[in-house]
Design a protein around this motif. Structure first.
Motif, mmCIF file in Angstrom:
data_model
loop_
_atom_site.group_PDB
_atom_site.id
_atom_site.type_symbol
_atom_site.label_atom_id
_atom_site.label_comp_id
_atom_site.label_asym_id
_atom_site.label_seq_id
_atom_site.Cartn_x
_atom_site.Cartn_y
_atom_site.Cartn_z
ATOM 1 N N SER B 112 55.760 42.833 15.603
ATOM 2 C CA SER B 112 55.138 44.133 15.862
ATOM 3 C C SER B 112 55.939 44.782 16.984
ATOM 4 O O SER B 112 56.787 44.158 17.607
ATOM 5 N N LYS B 113 55.655 46.038 17.239
ATOM 6 C CA LYS B 113 56.506 46.842 18.090
ATOM 7 C C LYS B 113 56.668 46.269 19.504
ATOM 8 O O LYS B 113 55.697 45.937 20.167
ATOM 9 N N GLU B 135 60.619 43.903 11.056
ATOM 10 C CA GLU B 135 59.842 44.850 11.853
ATOM 11 C C GLU B 135 58.672 45.334 11.004
ATOM 12 O O GLU B 135 58.866 45.794 9.876
ATOM 13 N N ASP B 137 55.980 47.433 12.287
ATOM 14 C CA ASP B 137 55.520 48.780 12.659
ATOM 15 C C ASP B 137 56.265 49.739 11.737
ATOM 16 O O ASP B 137 57.478 49.590 11.535
ATOM 17 N N GLU B 140 59.385 51.298 13.168
ATOM 18 C CA GLU B 140 60.417 50.292 13.413
ATOM 19 C C GLU B 140 61.002 49.779 12.093
ATOM 20 O O GLU B 140 62.192 49.472 12.005
ATOM 21 N N SER B 220 47.624 49.150 18.714
ATOM 22 C CA SER B 220 48.394 49.551 17.537
ATOM 23 C C SER B 220 47.555 50.462 16.659
ATOM 24 O O SER B 220 46.328 50.470 16.735
#
Lengths: 247, 501
Positions: B112-113, B135, B137, B140, B220
């Motif tokens: 995750s980011k 990635e 996200d 991303e 998120s």
């Protein structure tokens, strides 16, 4: 009581009519003005570029020039913002200089601050029957907190139609040496600002800082528009003359 | 692509960005939207300034006592069964992360980011060892597919428009996808679902680490952080050493200001709190939890009166959205991981090579919009000036500029030289000035006059006309109103009193 004009180097050298309008307007309220000729520049071009030693040279000259003044008034939120906000960091390692810098800051006012907050004038009795848009300059608004004063003055001008400027609070891209060092992004910023000014269909662009107005005005001129670019002091003084029937 | 090429200087990177119409339109559109949402959210709150000040105080206090709170966080997390690793450099952090992955014989890692991961260039290190980083996200994911780096702290793919994303996904999916947000998000979701289920390790960043309980919290909007922290058997969390807040009570403030400043949301869609690895009674969560705490130049700012406050940053991206320079050039032009005003400050501070990175501090007109937007009131506009001063002091500015500034000092430090400079200017401009303007593209006016007209020096400066004007004004002078006089005298008295006290 000694009330001194701080012309700012830009208005002294390029736009004397702005300081003159400010002086004529203030004189109407019985303010006896003086102009200490030792004044030069606030030091901002050097300070913002990181040349603090050079900026100090200017600051000391200015501090000395206004040592005897009780009030110092300039047609620029940027130069007064420099004195208020940055002089303390400039003299942080020099207690004697710091005390003098603080004393200057305490008595220094941007033109509309002085007019509205000290003289308690909101209506100068001006008449200016034109469509006007206002660009709030970043340093005046953000460093100095001058946001309401110019609007109050403009709202009291008879016949003036104030048109909101889209993205008004966005910087015009001047930023002093920024406009030379990173000229392309500065040009992109002023191009967008000029487009927003044109979009308002205003006849006049008014502001409080000749740096920003030189930039936006220079762009507007380059595009061949007929929009007139004025400092608020000029607009108010012209409006007063019109109301008095002198023009 | 995506790697930084040190041969390309800031000015050239800016030029490339300015020539990219897609980028400029996409960035203008999204920053404009984020900015107005933020403004609305702040107005709805009513007392936004009080929240900002509260946020600032929490961050100031935490950073002033960072050693204490960091220690408390680590002790509590270890007691809960988590493994904590300290990395003083990016290199060390990469080695620690790679060692964990190799021990677990990981083939695939869902992420995750995390901006810290970008700071480490961890994906490159993983790929070199044959481990697949995924990635998750959405932004991303897009950037990873495009082989690029994020251009915004919060919206990494801000420089891409919907059509560009549709083209990218169509290429991966092998079918033509429409430029429709729901379809594109659906495509990413179906691609990522498999990856979540197969991954050996879940990797996350960290929004806030809570010292009093050794927990950390992830914000998120897509739920991917929760997937990364519940499905895989092993979790690695990357955090900058300054991500700490003392208590859950402080989180309440952060949870109120971060989403509002970032996107104008009242709350983030998912707020996941992680209190250690899976316990016996838990239905999900990793068996093993590793937290890597990164310094990488941060601790050098501690104790520096000019820069310590930069550690207060909560990575909301509001300064990017407010910045008129970012608006025109996007994030990549800043050159490193962090962009916009916070990037222009962090890049020279966190990197050692100042010959390469010092100039990034110039990418600002010092308008102060960043400070005004910042939910914890970091004076970024002042820090940019301090960084420029460092460049000057270290002799990193060019000779022409230095000479110009020396000349400036001579001219402004004495009335005589100032007046002489004015006269010389008035004389020297004669061949160029027409009707009070100069249009010739010469010398320092070359760049200015390409798109603008420059004013000429007035034939008579204000100082030269003052004597005459003064006489005229004195002649006309009216009486100062008694109430005005009283007000001015009161101001003077107040000043005098404050000096005596």
């Amino acid at each position: 009581m000694k009330v001194s004009l701080f012309a700012t180097c830009l208005s002294d050298a390029f736009y004397p009519r702005v300081t003159e309008a400010m002086a004529r307007l203030l004189a109407r309220y019985g303010i006896r003005l003086d102009f200490p000729s030792a004044q030069t520049c606030c030091g901002q071009p050097a300070f913002n570029s990181g040349y603090w030693d050079e900026a100090k040279g200017a600051a000391l000259q200015l501090i000395d020039a206004f040592a005897d003044s009780d009030f110092v008034i300039a047609p620029s939120g940027s130069c007064i913002g420099m004195i208020h906000h940055h002089y303390p960091s400039l003299f942080k390692d020099d207690p004697a200089g710091l005390a003098k810098a603080r004393a200057l800051a305490e008595k220094s006012y941007e033109f509309t601050q002085f007019l509205v907050n000290v003289l308690d004038v909101k209506d100068v009795g001006a008449k200016f029957p034109h469509r006007v848009t206002y660009h709030p300059s970043c340093h005046g608004a953000r460093l100095l907190g001058v946001k309401d004063e110019p609007l109050e003055l403009l709202q009291h001008v008879h016949g003036l139609e104030l048109l909101p400027l889209p993205f008004a609070e966005d910087c015009c891209g001047f930023g002093g040496t920024f406009s030379i060092k990173l000229s392309e992004v500065s040009a992109a910023m002023v191009t967008e600002k000029a487009e927003h000014v044109i979009d308002t269909q205003a006849e006049v662009l008014v502001g409080l800082d000749m740096g920003c107005l030189m930039n936006i005005g220079g762009r507007l001129r380059h595009q061949g528009t007929s929009i007139r670019v004025m400092h608020l002091a000029e607009l108010l003084y012209e409006g007063v003359c019109r109301a008095d029937g002198r023009i | 692509m995506g790697g930084f090429n040190p041969a390309v200087k800031l000015e050239e990177r800016i030029r490339q960005a300015l020539n990219d119409e897609f980028l400029r339109n996409a960035v203008k559109f999204t920053t404009g939207r984020l900015r107005s949402s933020k403004q609305q959210a702040a107005e709805q709150m009513g007392n936004w300034e009080e929240w900002r000040e509260r946020g600032r105080q929490i961050r100031l206090h935490t950073i002033a006592h960072l050693d204490y709170y960091l220690n408390q966080f680590v002790q509590n997390l270890r007691e809960a069964g988590g493994y904590v690793h300290f990395a003083s450099t990016a290199q060390e952090a990469v080695e620690i992360a790679m060692q964990i992955m190799e021990e677990k014989q990981a083939k695939s890692v869902v992420k995750s980011k995390s901006m810290v991961s970008e700071e480490l260039h961890l994906n490159d290190a993983m790929a070199a060892k044959g481990i697949e980083p995924v990635e998750t996200d959405l932004g991303e994911y897009i950037i990873q597919l495009a082989g690029e780096t994020p251009s915004h702290i919060l919206a990494p793919a801000i420089h891409k428009n919907r059509q560009q994303i549709a083209d990218l996904f169509s290429e991966i999916g092998g079918e033509k996808l429409p430029a429709d947000t729901a379809v594109l998000a659906g495509f990413a979701r179906s691609q990522l679902r498999e990856k979540f289920l197969q991954a050996d390790i879940g990797m996350t960043g960290c929004n806030f680490a809570i010292a009093e309980s050794g927990s950390f919290v992830l914000f998120s909007n897509e739920g991917n952080a929760r997937m990364c922290s519940t499905v895989p058997r092993t979790q690695i969390t990357l955090m900058g050493m300054e991500r700490i807040i003392p208590s859950w009570e402080d989180l309440e403030v952060m949870a109120a200001i971060l989403p509002r400043a970032a996107t104008g949301q009242k709350l983030t869609v998912y707020m996941s709190a992680i209190n250690g690895p899976k316990r016996a009674a838990d239905g999900d969560g990793p068996d093993e939890l590793h937290v890597i705490i990164l310094d990488n130049g941060r601790s050098q700012q501690l104790g520096d009166p000019e820069f310590q406050e930069v550690l207060n940053c909560i990575r909301c991206g509001a300064c990017l959205n407010a910045c008129p320079v970012y608006r025109h050039i996007g994030g990549h032009a800043y050159g490193w991981v962090y962009s916009g005003p916070i990037g222009a400050v962090l890049t020279p501070l966190l990197n050692e090579d100042q010959d390469q990175w010092g100039e990034v501090a110039n990418a600002s007109s010092l308008c102060g919009a960043c400070y005004e937007a910042c939910p914890v009131k970091i004076p970024l506009h002042d820090m940019l000036v301090y960084l420029r001063r460092r460049n000057v002091e270290a002799g990193r500015t060019d000779a022409t500029e230095r000479l110009g500034m020396k000349t400036y000092k001579v001219a402004v430090s004495s009335q005589r030289f100032y007046q002489l400079a004015l006269k010389l200017g008035q004389f020297g401009q004669k061949p160029l000035a027409r009707n009070g303007e100069i249009t010739a593209k010469v010398g320092p006016l070359e760049a200015w006059n390409r798109l603008r007209v420059a004013p000429a020096l007035a034939k008579k400066s204000f100082r030269d006309s003052w004597k005459e004007l003064d006489m005229e004004l004195q002649h006309e002078l009216v009486e100062l109103k008694p109430e005005t006089k009283a007000r001015m005298e009161a101001i003077l008295r107040k000043r005098g009193n404050s000096h005596e006290n």
